[in-house]
Write an enzyme that holds these catalytic residues in place. Structure first.
Site, PDB file in Angstrom:
ATOM      1  N   ARG A  26     -26.899 -16.715  38.143  1.00 27.09           N
ATOM      2  CA  ARG A  26     -28.217 -17.362  38.101  1.00 27.09           C
ATOM      3  C   ARG A  26     -29.316 -16.512  38.723  1.00 27.09           C
ATOM      4  O   ARG A  26     -30.311 -17.041  39.231  1.00 27.09           O
ATOM      5  CB  ARG A  26     -28.181 -18.748  38.782  1.00 27.09           C
ATOM      6  CG  ARG A  26     -27.317 -19.778  38.064  1.00 27.09           C
ATOM      7  CD  ARG A  26     -27.870 -20.054  36.665  1.00 27.09           C
ATOM      8  NE  ARG A  26     -27.054 -21.013  35.957  1.00 27.09           N
ATOM      9  CZ  ARG A  26     -27.261 -22.336  35.956  1.00 27.09           C
ATOM     10  NH1 ARG A  26     -28.247 -22.840  36.643  1.00 27.09           N
ATOM     11  NH2 ARG A  26     -26.485 -23.133  35.266  1.00 27.09           N
ATOM     12  N   ARG A  30     -34.718 -19.748  38.733  1.00 28.18           N
ATOM     13  CA  ARG A  30     -35.829 -20.350  39.464  1.00 28.18           C
ATOM     14  C   ARG A  30     -36.104 -19.831  40.858  1.00 28.18           C
ATOM     15  O   ARG A  30     -37.069 -20.253  41.475  1.00 28.18           O
ATOM     16  CB  ARG A  30     -35.609 -21.863  39.528  1.00 28.18           C
ATOM     17  CG  ARG A  30     -35.677 -22.486  38.158  1.00 28.18           C
ATOM     18  CD  ARG A  30     -35.223 -23.904  38.175  1.00 28.18           C
ATOM     19  NE  ARG A  30     -33.813 -23.971  38.519  1.00 28.18           N
ATOM     20  CZ  ARG A  30     -33.115 -25.092  38.519  1.00 28.18           C
ATOM     21  NH1 ARG A  30     -33.699 -26.219  38.219  1.00 28.18           N
ATOM     22  NH2 ARG A  30     -31.841 -25.084  38.846  1.00 28.18           N
ATOM     23  N   ARG A  39     -41.460 -18.931  32.302  1.00 26.93           N
ATOM     24  CA  ARG A  39     -40.969 -20.206  31.769  1.00 26.93           C
ATOM     25  C   ARG A  39     -42.126 -21.127  31.376  1.00 26.93           C
ATOM     26  O   ARG A  39     -42.032 -21.863  30.399  1.00 26.93           O
ATOM     27  CB  ARG A  39     -40.098 -20.895  32.818  1.00 26.93           C
ATOM     28  CG  ARG A  39     -39.345 -22.120  32.287  1.00 26.93           C
ATOM     29  CD  ARG A  39     -38.862 -22.962  33.462  1.00 26.93           C
ATOM     30  NE  ARG A  39     -37.822 -23.921  33.162  1.00 26.93           N
ATOM     31  CZ  ARG A  39     -37.985 -25.035  32.465  1.00 26.93           C
ATOM     32  NH1 ARG A  39     -39.146 -25.294  31.909  1.00 26.93           N
ATOM     33  NH2 ARG A  39     -36.972 -25.860  32.301  1.00 26.93           N
ATOM     34  N   ASP A  76     -28.049 -19.946  27.852  1.00 30.88           N
ATOM     35  CA  ASP A  76     -27.286 -21.009  28.504  1.00 30.88           C
ATOM     36  C   ASP A  76     -25.947 -21.159  27.794  1.00 30.88           C
ATOM     37  O   ASP A  76     -25.834 -20.814  26.611  1.00 30.88           O
ATOM     38  CB  ASP A  76     -28.050 -22.338  28.478  1.00 30.88           C
ATOM     39  CG  ASP A  76     -27.555 -23.243  29.596  1.00 30.88           C
ATOM     40  OD1 ASP A  76     -28.097 -23.177  30.702  1.00 30.88           O
ATOM     41  OD2 ASP A  76     -26.572 -23.992  29.375  1.00 30.88           O
ATOM     42  N   TYR A 152     -18.866 -30.985  28.358  1.00 27.46           N
ATOM     43  CA  TYR A 152     -20.252 -31.400  28.100  1.00 27.46           C
ATOM     44  C   TYR A 152     -20.386 -32.112  26.756  1.00 27.46           C
ATOM     45  O   TYR A 152     -21.157 -33.056  26.608  1.00 27.46           O
ATOM     46  CB  TYR A 152     -21.202 -30.195  28.142  1.00 27.46           C
ATOM     47  CG  TYR A 152     -21.579 -29.770  29.541  1.00 27.46           C
ATOM     48  CD1 TYR A 152     -22.429 -30.557  30.329  1.00 27.46           C
ATOM     49  CD2 TYR A 152     -21.091 -28.601  30.101  1.00 27.46           C
ATOM     50  CE1 TYR A 152     -22.776 -30.169  31.617  1.00 27.46           C
ATOM     51  CE2 TYR A 152     -21.435 -28.203  31.392  1.00 27.46           C
ATOM     52  CZ  TYR A 152     -22.271 -29.002  32.141  1.00 27.46           C
ATOM     53  OH  TYR A 152     -22.619 -28.629  33.413  1.00 27.46           O
TER      54      TYR A 152
HETATM   55  O1  CP3 Z   1     -27.007 -16.313  35.410  1.00 24.39           O
HETATM   56  C1  CP3 Z   1     -28.111 -16.110  34.870  1.00 24.39           C
HETATM   57  O2  CP3 Z   1     -29.113 -15.807  35.518  1.00 24.39           O
HETATM   58  C2  CP3 Z   1     -28.208 -16.158  33.353  1.00 24.39           C
HETATM   59  C3  CP3 Z   1     -28.677 -17.382  32.787  1.00 24.39           C
HETATM   60  C4  CP3 Z   1     -27.808 -18.629  32.846  1.00 24.39           C
HETATM   61  C5  CP3 Z   1     -28.365 -19.929  32.779  1.00 24.39           C
HETATM   62  N1  CP3 Z   1     -27.335 -20.822  32.661  1.00 24.39           N
HETATM   63  C6  CP3 Z   1     -29.805 -20.239  32.766  1.00 24.39           C
HETATM   64  C7  CP3 Z   1     -30.239 -21.567  33.234  1.00 24.39           C
HETATM   65  C8  CP3 Z   1     -26.422 -18.770  32.851  1.00 24.39           C
HETATM   66  C9  CP3 Z   1     -25.327 -17.721  32.967  1.00 24.39           C
HETATM   67  C10 CP3 Z   1     -26.152 -20.168  32.736  1.00 24.39           C
HETATM   68  C11 CP3 Z   1     -24.782 -20.712  32.654  1.00 24.39           C
HETATM   69  C12 CP3 Z   1     -24.587 -22.161  32.745  1.00 24.39           C
HETATM   70  N2  CP3 Z   1     -25.348 -23.166  32.230  1.00 24.39           N
HETATM   71  C13 CP3 Z   1     -23.454 -22.757  33.353  1.00 24.39           C
HETATM   72  C14 CP3 Z   1     -22.293 -22.007  33.958  1.00 24.39           C
HETATM   73  C15 CP3 Z   1     -22.580 -21.518  35.323  1.00 24.39           C
HETATM   74  C16 CP3 Z   1     -22.657 -22.597  36.376  1.00 24.39           C
HETATM   75  O3  CP3 Z   1     -23.726 -22.749  36.951  1.00 24.39           O
HETATM   76  O4  CP3 Z   1     -21.637 -23.259  36.626  1.00 24.39           O
HETATM   77  C17 CP3 Z   1     -23.582 -24.148  33.223  1.00 24.39           C
HETATM   78  C18 CP3 Z   1     -22.636 -25.206  33.729  1.00 24.39           C
HETATM   79  C19 CP3 Z   1     -24.799 -24.392  32.501  1.00 24.39           C
HETATM   80  C20 CP3 Z   1     -25.358 -25.701  32.089  1.00 24.39           C
HETATM   81  C21 CP3 Z   1     -26.659 -25.951  32.734  1.00 24.39           C
HETATM   82  N3  CP3 Z   1     -27.836 -25.259  32.460  1.00 24.39           N
HETATM   83  C22 CP3 Z   1     -26.965 -26.935  33.705  1.00 24.39           C
HETATM   84  C23 CP3 Z   1     -25.962 -27.900  34.302  1.00 24.39           C
HETATM   85  C24 CP3 Z   1     -28.332 -26.823  34.010  1.00 24.39           C
HETATM   86  C25 CP3 Z   1     -29.173 -27.720  34.880  1.00 24.39           C
HETATM   87  C26 CP3 Z   1     -28.905 -27.573  36.305  1.00 24.39           C
HETATM   88  C27 CP3 Z   1     -29.203 -26.193  36.835  1.00 24.39           C
HETATM   89  O5  CP3 Z   1     -28.245 -25.525  37.245  1.00 24.39           O
HETATM   90  O6  CP3 Z   1     -30.353 -25.794  36.853  1.00 24.39           O
HETATM   91  C28 CP3 Z   1     -28.839 -25.730  33.258  1.00 24.39           C
HETATM   92  C29 CP3 Z   1     -30.240 -25.234  33.273  1.00 24.39           C
HETATM   93  C30 CP3 Z   1     -30.454 -23.778  33.464  1.00 24.39           C
HETATM   94  N4  CP3 Z   1     -29.745 -22.790  32.862  1.00 24.39           N
HETATM   95  C31 CP3 Z   1     -31.486 -23.198  34.255  1.00 24.39           C
HETATM   96  C32 CP3 Z   1     -31.356 -21.809  34.116  1.00 24.39           C
HETATM   97  C33 CP3 Z   1     -32.222 -20.735  34.719  1.00 24.39           C
HETATM   98  C34 CP3 Z   1     -32.551 -23.952  35.038  1.00 24.39           C
HETATM   99  C35 CP3 Z   1     -33.571 -24.424  34.077  1.00 24.39           C
HETATM  100  C36 CP3 Z   1     -34.973 -24.311  34.574  1.00 24.39           C
HETATM  101  O7  CP3 Z   1     -35.599 -23.270  34.359  1.00 24.39           O
HETATM  102  O8  CP3 Z   1     -35.431 -25.296  35.129  1.00 24.39           O
END
Ligand code: CP3
Length: 340
Positions: A26, A30, A39, A76, A152
């Site tokens: 991540r 953010r 964003r 994602d 999911y």
């Molecule tokens: O790692 C990175 O920087 C690359 C981008 C990336 C995102 N999601 C962007 C994202 C990666 C590798 C993911 C993987 C992801 N997405 C996972 C596996 C990793 C983990 O955290 O366990 C999972 C379970 C998801 C599903 C997901 N996406 C959830 C549950 C959420 C909401 C909660 C949260 O963690 O923010 C997201 C949103 C998301 N995906 C954001 C980002 C940067 C936040 C969105 C925003 O900009 O508000």
């Protein structure tokens, strides 16, 4: 050498490194004000992910701003359900939400097997990111593990227990296998397309490994992860990160992957004993460490490197960065690892 800095690829392959490489799960997200600014130019998260120019921009930001040893493509894991026929939304402060979920045989029969063409926006984002990176550091591609994606698709949102998805495994195991097989084939197609577009290594995220017991984990998750590893590891280094899956480390040690990611609940020395010396380990700082004072961060970074050792190791957190982490603490942690 193709890259100005290829230390992470060497660590993944088990070659000698002069220092420990680092990237953070991540990192494209953010914690960076620059991410928030990019964003805000998209209507919502899904549109953001589908915009290759914006996605490439935030993919490169952590390399420029934080000095990490690899970029990870901004996307994602939920793009796969969408490509298979179940679109998602990302609801502010709540997380993912699916209008349609998997409940019956007809839902699973209706799922398409996706390929790179269904995800051309990610492929385009990879191509643009590679151009922007200009061979400075490698690019990591990724996908969710089939079990986490299935979870999911059944649950329709996040959950503490994923009890609906687990209910499916107990009530309709054959149907669950059919769905998992379709997700696996889609994921293999997708990851191969990422590699063809320029991804230099691949990480598989099994975020919900920890809700399954050991036997179910082998049957419903590792079996499919193993198929993905067998197809991808001959072409690029593969990392498997299964959150809360300490119970599965011995089984993961026989996967055909290069690297195993571990979370902070696993002791590095124990992980090394269980996994052996044929694989690289990745992890495992508690993301909450980055709330601590700098002197504590430094001390823990030092302990982490001592425990893992410098070779066959990629420094990272044990899960993704939390959004309220201060950017200067993230940078401090990265600089500590690079200087030790
Ligand atoms: O790692 C990175 O920087 C690359 C981008 C990336 C995102 N999601 C962007 C994202 C990666 C590798 C993911 C993987 C992801 N997405 C996972 C596996 C990793 C983990 O955290 O366990 C999972 C379970 C998801 C599903 C997901 N996406 C959830 C549950 C959420 C909401 C909660 C949260 O963690 O923010 C997201 C949103 C998301 N995906 C954001 C980002 C940067 C936040 C969105 C925003 O900009 O508000």
């Amino acid at each position: 050498m193709k890259y100005q800095n290829d230390i992470i690829l060497r660590a993944a392959r088990g070659e000698q490194v002069e220092r420990v490489p680092i990237w953070l799960m991540r990192q494209a997200g953010r914690v960076l004000p620059e991410y928030k600014a990019t964003r805000s130019r998209a209507k919502n998260f899904v549109e953001f992910v589908k915009n290759p120019d914006l996605a490439a921009e935030v993919t490169i930001q952590p390399v420029d701003i934080l000095g990490v040893d690899a970029a990870i493509i901004f996307s994602d894991i939920l793009v796969i359900p969408e490509a298979m026929g179940l679109p998602y939304q990302m609801i502010e402060a709540k997380g993912p939400w699916f209008e349609n979920t998997l409940t019956s045989k007809s839902d699973i029969d209706a799922l398409r097997i996706a390929d790179g063409n269904d995800l051309s926006y990610v492929i385009k984002a990879i191509e643009l990111s590679k151009k922007g990176l200009n061979n400075r550091v490698p690019l990591i591609g990724f996908a969710g593990a089939p079990w986490t994606i299935f979870a999911y698709m059944v649950e329709g949102s996040g959950s503490k227990t994923f009890s609906q998805a687990k209910k499916f495994l107990y009530q309709q195991p054959q149907l669950a296998h059919e769905a998992l097989e379709k997700i696996t084939q889609s994921t293999i197609n997708y990851l191969k397309a990422q590699v063809a577009a320029g991804a230099d290594m691949i990480q598989i995220f099994d975020s919900w490994a920890g809700v399954l017991g050991q036997e179910q984990y082998k049957t419903f998750s590792l079996h499919y992860i193993s198929k993905i590893c067998n197809e991808l590891s001959p072409i690029v280094p593969v990392t498997v990160f299964a959150k809360d899956a300490h119970f599965a480390l011995a089984d993961m040690a026989v996967l055909s992957c290069n690297t195993i990611g571990i979370d902070w609940t696993i002791n590095p020395q124990d992980a090394r004993i269980i996994v052996g010396h044929q694989k690289t380990l990745q992890g495992n700082a508690d993301p909450c460490l980055l709330y601590a004072e700098e002197c504590v961060i430094e001390q823990e970074a030092r302990k982490m490197i001592q425990a893992f050792g410098k070779q066959r190791y990629i420094a990272n957190l044990g899960h993704g960065l939390y959004p309220d982490t201060e950017k200067h603490k993230v940078k401090f942690f990265i600089d500590c690892i690079k200087s030790l």
